[in-house]
Design an enzyme around this catalytic site. Structure first.
Site, PDB file in Angstrom:
ATOM      1  N   ASN A 166     -50.146 -21.455  25.849  1.00 14.44           N
ATOM      2  CA  ASN A 166     -51.054 -22.408  25.211  1.00 14.44           C
ATOM      3  C   ASN A 166     -50.239 -23.640  24.833  1.00 14.44           C
ATOM      4  O   ASN A 166     -49.027 -23.696  25.071  1.00 14.44           O
ATOM      5  CB  ASN A 166     -51.774 -21.783  24.017  1.00 14.44           C
ATOM      6  CG  ASN A 166     -50.826 -21.304  22.921  1.00 14.44           C
ATOM      7  OD1 ASN A 166     -49.756 -21.890  22.698  1.00 14.44           O
ATOM      8  ND2 ASN A 166     -51.196 -20.222  22.248  1.00 14.44           N
ATOM      9  N   MET A 167     -50.876 -24.640  24.251  1.00 16.48           N
ATOM     10  CA  MET A 167     -50.183 -25.906  24.009  1.00 16.48           C
ATOM     11  C   MET A 167     -49.017 -25.738  23.039  1.00 16.48           C
ATOM     12  O   MET A 167     -47.932 -26.304  23.242  1.00 16.48           O
ATOM     13  CB  MET A 167     -51.180 -26.946  23.474  1.00 16.48           C
ATOM     14  CG  MET A 167     -50.666 -28.381  23.562  1.00 16.48           C
ATOM     15  SD  MET A 167     -50.386 -28.889  25.266  1.00 16.48           S
ATOM     16  CE  MET A 167     -48.808 -29.705  25.129  1.00 16.48           C
ATOM     17  N   ALA A 168     -49.235 -24.946  21.993  1.00 15.14           N
ATOM     18  CA  ALA A 168     -48.163 -24.735  21.019  1.00 15.14           C
ATOM     19  C   ALA A 168     -46.995 -23.995  21.670  1.00 15.14           C
ATOM     20  O   ALA A 168     -45.817 -24.326  21.421  1.00 15.14           O
ATOM     21  CB  ALA A 168     -48.690 -23.945  19.824  1.00 15.14           C
ATOM     22  N   ASP A 179     -56.529 -14.018  26.668  1.00 13.95           N
ATOM     23  CA  ASP A 179     -56.596 -12.819  27.511  1.00 13.95           C
ATOM     24  C   ASP A 179     -57.681 -12.970  28.563  1.00 13.95           C
ATOM     25  O   ASP A 179     -57.497 -12.610  29.730  1.00 13.95           O
ATOM     26  CB  ASP A 179     -56.909 -11.589  26.651  1.00 13.95           C
ATOM     27  CG  ASP A 179     -55.859 -11.309  25.594  1.00 13.95           C
ATOM     28  OD1 ASP A 179     -54.699 -11.714  25.791  1.00 13.95           O
ATOM     29  OD2 ASP A 179     -56.198 -10.689  24.571  1.00 13.95           O
TER      30      ASP A 179
END
Length: 472
Positions: A195-197, A263
């Protein structure tokens, strides 16, 4: 370059990673504890769902592809529950039992729609269990179309680099959903899905207009073929070593709970690829699947029926119009959760306030409101030419715009009897110009234990009156 493709004997996806039980306790909050400034929740219903790699596997199986889950569990009650969940989902579970250890469990306390607290019980994985898993992994690669590694940093995938190397030697495509902040762990994977983080933690912060360039550098540095970055409300971004860039905005219509959305994305993406979709089309499928998952409470398993219905609606301008077979499947699954089904029907040629009130009152009688809509030919036979004023596509789109309506289904006959026989609604609703005994399908509904009701008409409101006023 390793590519995921359909096996001639049928695709099989192997999921490897950290599993957990997601336990939900639902209750009501009416007071504050006298012991501390915290709410007191009177516990009610309890649900258990598969989390982590088990949720990935459940989504793969529910989307129609054979799936095997390789993992490590403790020798406790949560492991027994997980085994039952996987069996019900149609997932083949290959579980290394770690003696004396516990299975990861997350307990969420829910009051209304608000999560009050979460209690985590984390596992401790032994080296012996990891060694057993590695040996089983190599033995299970025969006939596998793709491997998904679901890394939640609970210890199952500590030796991920070795597992990636084994898969590479066998020519099996690997897809990694990462957690630990160590880029070297993921070297040589076919696709990495942070994800972006996670992307920024792995490769450093950069402004939005530099993300593609930074991803390309990471692909070269780590020997990856693809980087798929999930960006929440901003959608999904794919950057490939061959220069392809796919940027898809989010498809979410409403967001209720983002638990397990990552998921769902990786499961739907890999399912699409092993079924022969292009990468861009598989990403579209994954994006839509995620939009379904986040619209539901808690960890939700997206089914092939869910996905086919949303794809059908997108092709039909996002109306709620669905074919009868698809609707029957949807209703059957909804009834498994105790949902009550309400049915009404009509031409709905020129929508007016009387229609809106009828539909709103019908929805109050249950959980799911289905509207049977006469086809254009059916309207013409009942009302005569030049009716309908509005063609079927327009009528379906207008009805779909009402919040009370969940599904719209068309019937070609003069009456909806065949629909009612197929759907067996719990409640059958018509306007007050009918008596309960004169309503088509009333006997079918009553024989099934349902009820029939009428809603008073709104004086002065009718399609005929509206068209007459327009003609004056």
């Amino acid at each position: 370059m390793v590519t995921a493709k359909v096996e001639t004997a049928g695709p099989l996806i192997l999921v490897v990673g950290d599993v957990m039980i997601d336990r939900y306790i639902f209750g009501d909050t009416t007071r504050i504890s006298p012991e501390a400034p915290v709410p007191v929740v009177r516990a009610g219903a309890e649900e258990i769902r598969a989390g982590g790699a088990a949720n990935v596997a459940a989504n793969v199986a529910a989307l129609g592809v054979a799936c095997r889950l390789l993992t490590i569990c403790g020798d406790d009650g949560a492991a027994v529950e997980l085994n039952g969940l996987m069996a019900r989902q149609g997932v083949t579970l290959d579980c290394v039992t770690d003696k004396g250890q516990r299975t990861t469990e997350k307990i969420r306390l829910i009051s209304g729609v608000q999560q009050i607290a979460r209690i985590d019980h984390d596992c401790t994985v032994t080296d012996a269990a990891r060694a057993t898993l590695a040996a089983r992994f190599e033995a299970l690669l025969d006939g596998v179309g793709a491997v998904i590694f679901s890394d939640y940093a609970k210890g199952v995938l500590t030796a991920l680099p070795e597992l990636l190397a084994i898969a590479a030697q066998r020519g099996v495509a690997t897809f990694v959903d990462p957690k630990p902040v160590d880029p070297a762990r993921y070297r040589g994977a076919f696709l990495l899905k942070p994800n972006m983080a996670e992307f920024q933690a792995l490769f450093g912060s950069c402004p939005p207009d530099r993300i593609v360039d930074r991803a390309r550098s990471a692909l070269d540095e780590m020997g990856l073929d693809h980087m798929l970055i999930t960006r929440g409300a901003k959608g999904i971004l794919l950057v490939s070593r061959d220069g392809e860039v796919v940027d898809r905005p989010t498809q979410a219509l409403e967001v209720f709970d983002v638990t397990g959305a990552g998921d769902t994305i990786i499961a739907a993406l890999v399912v699409g690829l092993v079924q022969g979709l292009s990468m861009a089309t598989a990403i579209d499928q994954a994006n839509i699947a995620a939009s379904i998952a986040v619209s539901r409470r808690g960890t939700y398993v997206v089914t092939r029926g869910d996905l086919d219905e949303r794809l059908y609606r997108r092709e039909h301008f996002m109306t709620k119009l669905v074919p009868l077979a698809m609707l029957c499947d949807r209703i059957a699954r909804a009834r498994e959760t105790g949902a009550r089904v309400v049915f009404t029907n009509g031409c709905f040629d020129v929508l007016h306030a009387g229609h809106v009130r009828l539909l709103a009152e019908a929805k109050r009688q249950g959980d799911i409101l289905i509207v049977g809509l006469n086809s254009d030919a059916s309207v013409r036979r009942l009302k005569g030419a030049p009716r309908p004023v509005n063609a079927l596509a327009d009528r379906a789109e207008v009805i779909s715009g009402l919040a009370a309506v969940d599904h719209v289904v068309v019937f070609e006959d003069d009456t909806p009897l065949a629909l009612i026989q197929a759907l067996r609604p719990d409640v059958l609703v018509k306007g007050g110009d009918y008596t309960p005994d004169s309503i088509v399908g009333a006997d079918v509904v009553r024989q099934s234990g349902g009820r029939v009701m009428t809603v008073p008409l709104l004086p002065g409101r009718s399609t005929t009156a509206t068209l007459g006023a327009l003609g004056r």
